[in-house]
Design a protein around this motif. Structure first.
Motif, mmCIF file in Angstrom:
data_model
loop_
_atom_site.group_PDB
_atom_site.id
_atom_site.type_symbol
_atom_site.label_atom_id
_atom_site.label_comp_id
_atom_site.label_asym_id
_atom_site.label_seq_id
_atom_site.Cartn_x
_atom_site.Cartn_y
_atom_site.Cartn_z
ATOM 1 N N LYS A 12 -27.090 28.777 27.462
ATOM 2 C CA LYS A 12 -26.808 30.183 27.857
ATOM 3 C C LYS A 12 -25.418 30.579 27.396
ATOM 4 N N LEU A 13 -24.477 29.611 27.525
ATOM 5 C CA LEU A 13 -23.104 29.901 27.123
ATOM 6 C C LEU A 13 -23.053 30.156 25.607
ATOM 7 N N ASP A 14 -23.792 29.294 24.854
ATOM 8 C CA ASP A 14 -23.843 29.495 23.408
ATOM 9 C C ASP A 14 -24.485 30.846 23.058
ATOM 10 N N ALA A 15 -25.562 31.166 23.778
ATOM 11 C CA ALA A 15 -26.238 32.453 23.522
ATOM 12 C C ALA A 15 -25.295 33.612 23.836
ATOM 13 N N HIS A 16 -24.536 33.438 24.984
ATOM 14 C CA HIS A 16 -23.598 34.489 25.361
ATOM 15 C C HIS A 16 -22.507 34.618 24.307
ATOM 16 N N ALA A 17 -22.017 33.448 23.783
ATOM 17 C CA ALA A 17 -20.972 33.472 22.769
ATOM 18 C C ALA A 17 -21.487 34.174 21.513
ATOM 19 N N LYS A 18 -22.739 33.871 21.189
ATOM 20 C CA LYS A 18 -23.335 34.528 20.027
ATOM 21 C C LYS A 18 -23.444 36.036 20.248
ATOM 22 N N GLU A 19 -23.790 36.425 21.498
ATOM 23 C CA GLU A 19 -23.881 37.858 21.819
ATOM 24 C C GLU A 19 -22.513 38.505 21.696
ATOM 25 N N VAL A 20 -21.505 37.738 22.232
ATOM 26 C CA VAL A 20 -20.137 38.287 22.151
ATOM 27 C C VAL A 20 -19.722 38.425 20.691
ATOM 28 N N GLU A 21 -20.043 37.369 19.910
ATOM 29 C CA GLU A 21 -19.676 37.417 18.496
ATOM 30 C C GLU A 21 -20.409 38.564 17.775
ATOM 31 N N ARG A 22 -21.716 38.715 18.140
ATOM 32 C CA ARG A 22 -22.479 39.815 17.552
ATOM 33 C C ARG A 22 -21.908 41.160 17.977
ATOM 34 N N PHE A 23 -21.504 41.254 19.228
ATOM 35 C CA PHE A 23 -20.902 42.491 19.738
ATOM 36 C C PHE A 23 -19.604 42.805 18.994
ATOM 37 N N HIS A 24 -18.769 41.682 18.834
ATOM 38 C CA HIS A 24 -17.515 41.888 18.088
ATOM 39 C C HIS A 24 -17.800 42.333 16.652
ATOM 40 N N GLY A 25 -18.880 41.777 16.069
ATOM 41 C CA GLY A 25 -19.243 42.204 14.715
ATOM 42 C C GLY A 25 -19.642 43.668 14.681
ATOM 43 N N GLU A 26 -20.425 44.069 15.683
ATOM 44 C CA GLU A 26 -20.832 45.486 15.741
ATOM 45 C C GLU A 26 -19.617 46.377 15.987
#
Length: 197
Positions: A12-26
């Motif tokens: 979940k933490l990895d998924a959240h990090a990926k979401e955060v990274e995706r959010f930062h990319g957006e």
């Protein structure tokens, strides 16, 4: 916490990090788009500024052209007015000269008429004086002298000839003219035919 829960948490933490990274990319993508929009806005503002400057320049050129046209119209009107005034002044001067010449001519004619009338009057008086003098001299020369018998005979003879000519027919007058023409070749007789009533 067992290993399975820990793995799930890490997933979940990895998924959240990926979401955060995706959010930062957006967010970075949106930031780039905003930057691009800002750049487009600045370009649009620059274009509008250039358009405004071109419009201002066109307005200035139009105003200057209007000013030049107005000044040219004023100058043309002034030139036309000056030319008209000069022409009118010249016409008035010529009219004044013509009037003065006519006045002088009229005075000369009046003086000439006066002189001519004076000479005619003097001539008439002299002729009358000559006639009176001739009559007086003739009267003085012939005073107390009647016509002689021979002069009276010639007068009566002339009257008889005049009566004969007055009563002569056209044929008789033509015969008299023919006789006189034969007597004086090349000379016409002053006797003319009498007009029939």
């Amino acid at each position: 916490m067992n290993q399975a829960e820990l793995d799930l948490f890490n997933d979940k933490l990895d998924a959240h990090a990926k979401e955060v990274e995706r959010f930062h990319g957006e967010v970075a993508n949106v930031t780039r788009q905003i930057a691009n929009c800002d750049k487009l806005v600045r370009l649009a503002n620059a274009g509008l500024s250039q358009i405004d400057s071109k419009i201002a320049e066109a307005v200035r050129v139009s105003a200057e052209a209007q000013h030049i046209a107005d000044r040219a119209a004023v100058q043309a009107s002034a030139a036309a007015t000056t030319a008209t005034q000069a022409a009118v002044s010249d016409m008035i001067a010529r009219l004044a000269e013509a009037t003065e010449a006519a006045r002088k001519t009229s005075l000369s004619l009046n003086l000439l008429q006066f002189k001519t009338g004076g000479w005619i009057a003097v001539y008439t008086v002299l002729v009358l004086l000559c006639c009176l003098a001739t009559g007086a001299l003739t009267s003085w020369a012939l005073r107390g002298q009647a016509l002689t018998a021979e002069q009276a005979r010639y007068v009566e003879l002339g009257k008889a000839h005049e009566a004969l000519l007055a009563n002569a027919s056209d044929k008789e007058l033509k015969q008299l003219n023919a006789i006189r023409t034969r007597e004086k070749p090349g000379v016409r007789s002053p006797i003319s035919t009498r007009t029939q009533p």
